[in-house]
Motif scaffolding. Structure first.
Motif, PDB file in Angstrom:
ATOM      1  N   TYR A 263      11.475  11.312   4.610  1.00  0.00           N
ATOM      2  CA  TYR A 263      10.943  12.479   3.906  1.00  0.00           C
ATOM      3  C   TYR A 263      10.245  13.484   4.820  1.00  0.00           C
ATOM      4  N   HIS A 264       9.964  13.137   6.069  1.00  0.00           N
ATOM      5  CA  HIS A 264       9.404  14.066   7.054  1.00  0.00           C
ATOM      6  C   HIS A 264       8.186  14.825   6.519  1.00  0.00           C
ATOM      7  N   THR A 265       7.172  14.094   6.077  1.00  0.00           N
ATOM      8  CA  THR A 265       5.902  14.669   5.598  1.00  0.00           C
ATOM      9  C   THR A 265       6.109  15.715   4.504  1.00  0.00           C
ATOM     10  N   THR A 266       7.081  15.511   3.655  1.00  0.00           N
ATOM     11  CA  THR A 266       7.314  16.410   2.528  1.00  0.00           C
ATOM     12  C   THR A 266       6.117  16.372   1.576  1.00  0.00           C
ATOM     13  N   CYS A 267       5.773  17.525   1.011  1.00  0.00           N
ATOM     14  CA  CYS A 267       4.637  17.594   0.093  1.00  0.00           C
ATOM     15  C   CYS A 267       4.975  16.904  -1.228  1.00  0.00           C
ATOM     16  N   VAL A 268       3.959  16.332  -1.838  1.00  0.00           N
ATOM     17  CA  VAL A 268       4.139  15.700  -3.143  1.00  0.00           C
ATOM     18  C   VAL A 268       2.935  16.047  -4.008  1.00  0.00           C
ATOM     19  N   ASN A 269       3.179  16.611  -5.175  1.00  0.00           N
ATOM     20  CA  ASN A 269       2.108  17.040  -6.071  1.00  0.00           C
ATOM     21  C   ASN A 269       1.689  15.949  -7.048  1.00  0.00           C
ATOM     22  N   ASN A 270       2.580  15.036  -7.324  1.00  0.00           N
ATOM     23  CA  ASN A 270       2.289  13.987  -8.308  1.00  0.00           C
ATOM     24  C   ASN A 270       2.829  12.656  -7.793  1.00  0.00           C
ATOM     25  N   PHE A 271       2.079  12.057  -6.889  1.00  0.00           N
ATOM     26  CA  PHE A 271       2.479  10.784  -6.310  1.00  0.00           C
ATOM     27  C   PHE A 271       2.486   9.711  -7.392  1.00  0.00           C
ATOM     28  N   LYS A 272       3.604   8.997  -7.529  1.00  0.00           N
ATOM     29  CA  LYS A 272       3.809   8.108  -8.663  1.00  0.00           C
ATOM     30  C   LYS A 272       3.186   6.717  -8.493  1.00  0.00           C
ATOM     31  N   TYR A 273       2.781   6.372  -7.275  1.00  0.00           N
ATOM     32  CA  TYR A 273       2.310   5.009  -7.035  1.00  0.00           C
ATOM     33  C   TYR A 273       0.811   4.971  -6.706  1.00  0.00           C
ATOM     34  N   VAL A 274       0.050   5.883  -7.293  1.00  0.00           N
ATOM     35  CA  VAL A 274      -1.394   5.922  -7.041  1.00  0.00           C
ATOM     36  C   VAL A 274      -2.054   4.612  -7.449  1.00  0.00           C
ATOM     37  N   ALA A 275      -1.753   4.142  -8.652  1.00  0.00           N
ATOM     38  CA  ALA A 275      -2.373   2.905  -9.149  1.00  0.00           C
ATOM     39  C   ALA A 275      -1.961   1.708  -8.305  1.00  0.00           C
ATOM     40  N   LEU A 276      -0.696   1.646  -7.923  1.00  0.00           N
ATOM     41  CA  LEU A 276      -0.217   0.543  -7.088  1.00  0.00           C
ATOM     42  C   LEU A 276      -0.935   0.527  -5.743  1.00  0.00           C
ATOM     43  N   CYS A 277      -1.035   1.686  -5.110  1.00  0.00           N
ATOM     44  CA  CYS A 277      -1.711   1.766  -3.810  1.00  0.00           C
ATOM     45  C   CYS A 277      -3.182   1.390  -3.935  1.00  0.00           C
ATOM     46  N   LYS A 278      -3.806   1.815  -5.021  1.00  0.00           N
ATOM     47  CA  LYS A 278      -5.214   1.481  -5.242  1.00  0.00           C
ATOM     48  C   LYS A 278      -5.405  -0.023  -5.357  1.00  0.00           C
ATOM     49  N   ASP A 279      -4.521  -0.690  -6.098  1.00  0.00           N
ATOM     50  CA  ASP A 279      -4.634  -2.144  -6.275  1.00  0.00           C
ATOM     51  C   ASP A 279      -4.370  -2.887  -4.962  1.00  0.00           C
ATOM     52  N   LEU A 280      -3.386  -2.437  -4.197  1.00  0.00           N
ATOM     53  CA  LEU A 280      -3.084  -3.086  -2.922  1.00  0.00           C
ATOM     54  C   LEU A 280      -4.244  -2.943  -1.942  1.00  0.00           C
ATOM     55  N   ASN A 281      -4.808  -1.755  -1.845  1.00  0.00           N
ATOM     56  CA  ASN A 281      -5.912  -1.531  -0.919  1.00  0.00           C
ATOM     57  C   ASN A 281      -7.153  -2.312  -1.343  1.00  0.00           C
ATOM     58  N   ALA A 282      -7.377  -2.408  -2.653  1.00  0.00           N
ATOM     59  CA  ALA A 282      -8.530  -3.176  -3.138  1.00  0.00           C
ATOM     60  C   ALA A 282      -8.368  -4.651  -2.792  1.00  0.00           C
ATOM     61  N   HIS A 283      -7.157  -5.166  -2.915  1.00  0.00           N
ATOM     62  CA  HIS A 283      -6.907  -6.570  -2.580  1.00  0.00           C
ATOM     63  C   HIS A 283      -7.140  -6.821  -1.091  1.00  0.00           C
ATOM     64  N   CYS A 284      -6.746  -5.862  -0.275  1.00  0.00           N
ATOM     65  CA  CYS A 284      -6.897  -6.027   1.185  1.00  0.00           C
ATOM     66  C   CYS A 284      -8.364  -6.064   1.609  1.00  0.00           C
ATOM     67  N   GLN A 285      -9.254  -5.529   0.771  1.00  0.00           N
ATOM     68  CA  GLN A 285     -10.672  -5.525   1.101  1.00  0.00           C
ATOM     69  C   GLN A 285     -11.346  -6.864   0.810  1.00  0.00           C
ATOM     70  N   LYS A 286     -10.678  -7.713   0.045  1.00  0.00           N
ATOM     71  CA  LYS A 286     -11.249  -9.019  -0.283  1.00  0.00           C
ATOM     72  C   LYS A 286     -11.134  -9.963   0.918  1.00  0.00           C
ATOM     73  N   ARG A 287     -12.159 -10.744   1.160  1.00  0.00           N
ATOM     74  CA  ARG A 287     -12.167 -11.613   2.339  1.00  0.00           C
ATOM     75  C   ARG A 287     -11.388 -12.905   2.131  1.00  0.00           C
ATOM     76  N   TRP A 288     -11.536 -13.536   0.949  1.00  0.00           N
ATOM     77  CA  TRP A 288     -10.939 -14.850   0.757  1.00  0.00           C
ATOM     78  C   TRP A 288      -9.418 -14.829   0.886  1.00  0.00           C
ATOM     79  N   PRO A 289      -8.686 -13.894   0.280  1.00  0.00           N
ATOM     80  CA  PRO A 289      -7.231 -13.889   0.464  1.00  0.00           C
ATOM     81  C   PRO A 289      -6.827 -13.742   1.923  1.00  0.00           C
ATOM     82  N   ARG A 290      -7.603 -12.927   2.676  1.00  0.00           N
ATOM     83  CA  ARG A 290      -7.284 -12.738   4.081  1.00  0.00           C
ATOM     84  C   ARG A 290      -7.534 -14.012   4.873  1.00  0.00           C
ATOM     85  N   TRP A 291      -8.656 -14.687   4.612  1.00  0.00           N
ATOM     86  CA  TRP A 291      -8.941 -15.941   5.309  1.00  0.00           C
ATOM     87  C   TRP A 291      -7.917 -17.011   4.956  1.00  0.00           C
TER      88      TRP A 291
END
Length: 329
Positions: A263-291
């Protein structure tokens, strides 16, 4: 019939010219002739493919696999499109009189090697072939999947390697729709991504269409951005390959380049995976799953390693108990 088809195109000439971005520098007769020849070729191509009538040994198209690949590529390009209204009208007064299938069904059957489309409904107001593909892809996702407009701000997700290090598992989804990516209970489910000769052309033209057409959404672009986030190195490719999520016939280095330039840094006005990205990033912040992921990777990555670790822990516990009771005496 030829005269009837010509008259149909003449009545739609003004509408057809409006489909193109710039002025058409052809006379009325020349423009009608171009549309007539191109439309008849496309309709006959789709019909012959579905009925096997052109698949003879010496057929100039179906007898040459390389020719079919070229046609797949050229028929998807935005700059090569014939207005669907022209194709539909000519089909109705010609092959449509004897064919049991709709033009949409014939088109899907011809492009089945590009993407295994399924018809959940008959799309309306089709503008051209890429528009047909986009409507089919988005509609098969389900009307309520992306109906809520998500906020523009979103945080990119780590690569597949980093997600795995954070304890996230990858699984091939059973969904037939490429957009149906879900994250639940620490598992990221992704429908199989099949990459072949014209996949890049297919996705890039749909992205271009989204960027150029005012009322279009950003579904394809969002999908490309998410894949670019997940695949950053050859290790990311191998992780998805091992789980049968990624099906490609190229080496890992080329696959990385493929996803990184979609996509070469194409602009996006309505990213469809906001909730998915939020959940993935929140999980990555947890220590126990990482350990836990580090523990499994280092000490339980093979049955023998697991047995050795259990034996060592058991020996350590027995030694501790022996020392404890000796002191107690």
């Amino acid at each position: 019939m030829l005269r009837e088809m010509t008259n149909v195109i003449k009545t739609l000439e003004g509408e057809a010219r409006a489909y193109y971005a710039g002025p058409i520098n052809h006379s009325s007769d020349d423009f009608v002739k171009i549309l007539l020849i191109d439309s008849c070729f496309i309709i006959e191509l789709f019909y012959s493919n579905a009925n096997g009538e052109g698949k003879l040994e010496n057929d100039p198209i179906f007898g040459m696999p390389s020719m079919l690949e070229v046609l797949d590529h050229d028929l998807i390009l935005l700059e090569n499109q014939v207005p669907w209204v022209i194709l539909e009208r000519l089909f109705t007064i010609s092959i449509g009189l004897v064919c049991q299938k709709t033009l949409v069904e014939l088109a899907i059957e011809f492009f089945r090697n590009v993407y295994p489309f399924t018809i959940s409904y008959q799309p309306e107001d089709i503008k051209h072939i890429p528009d047909l593909f986009k409507k089919l892809l988005v509609s098969s996702m389900g009307v309520d999947k992306f109906e809520k407009k998500m906020p523009y701000r979103w945080e990119p997700v780590p690569s597949a390697t980093r997600l795995q290090e954070a304890g996230i598992k990858f699984r091939k989804s059973k969904s037939a729709n490429m957009f149906d990516i879900k994250f639940r209970n620490g598992v990221l489910e992704i429908p199989q991504i099949r990459i072949h000769e014209i996949t890049e052309t297919f996705i890039k033209n749909l992205i271009s269409y989204e960027q150029c057409y005012p009322s279009s959404d950003d579904t394809i672009t969002s999908y490309a951005i998410l894949l670019d986030n997940l695949i950053d190195t050859t290790k990311d490719v191998e992780i998805l390959r091992e789980r049968n999520i990624l099906s490609i016939c190229m080496n890992s280095e080329d696959a990385v380049q493929f996803f990184n330039k979609l996509y070469h840094t194409t602009c996006v006005n309505n990213f469809k995976y906001v909730a998915l990205c939020k959940d993935l990033n929140a999980h990555c912040q947890k220590r126990w799953p990482r350990w836990r992921a580090v523990l499994v990777r280092r000490y339980f990555n093979t049955p023998w390693a697991g047995l050795s670790t259990v034996a060592a822990v058991t020996l350590l516990i027995l030694s501790f108990l022996q020392t404890f009771f000796s002191i107690k005496k």
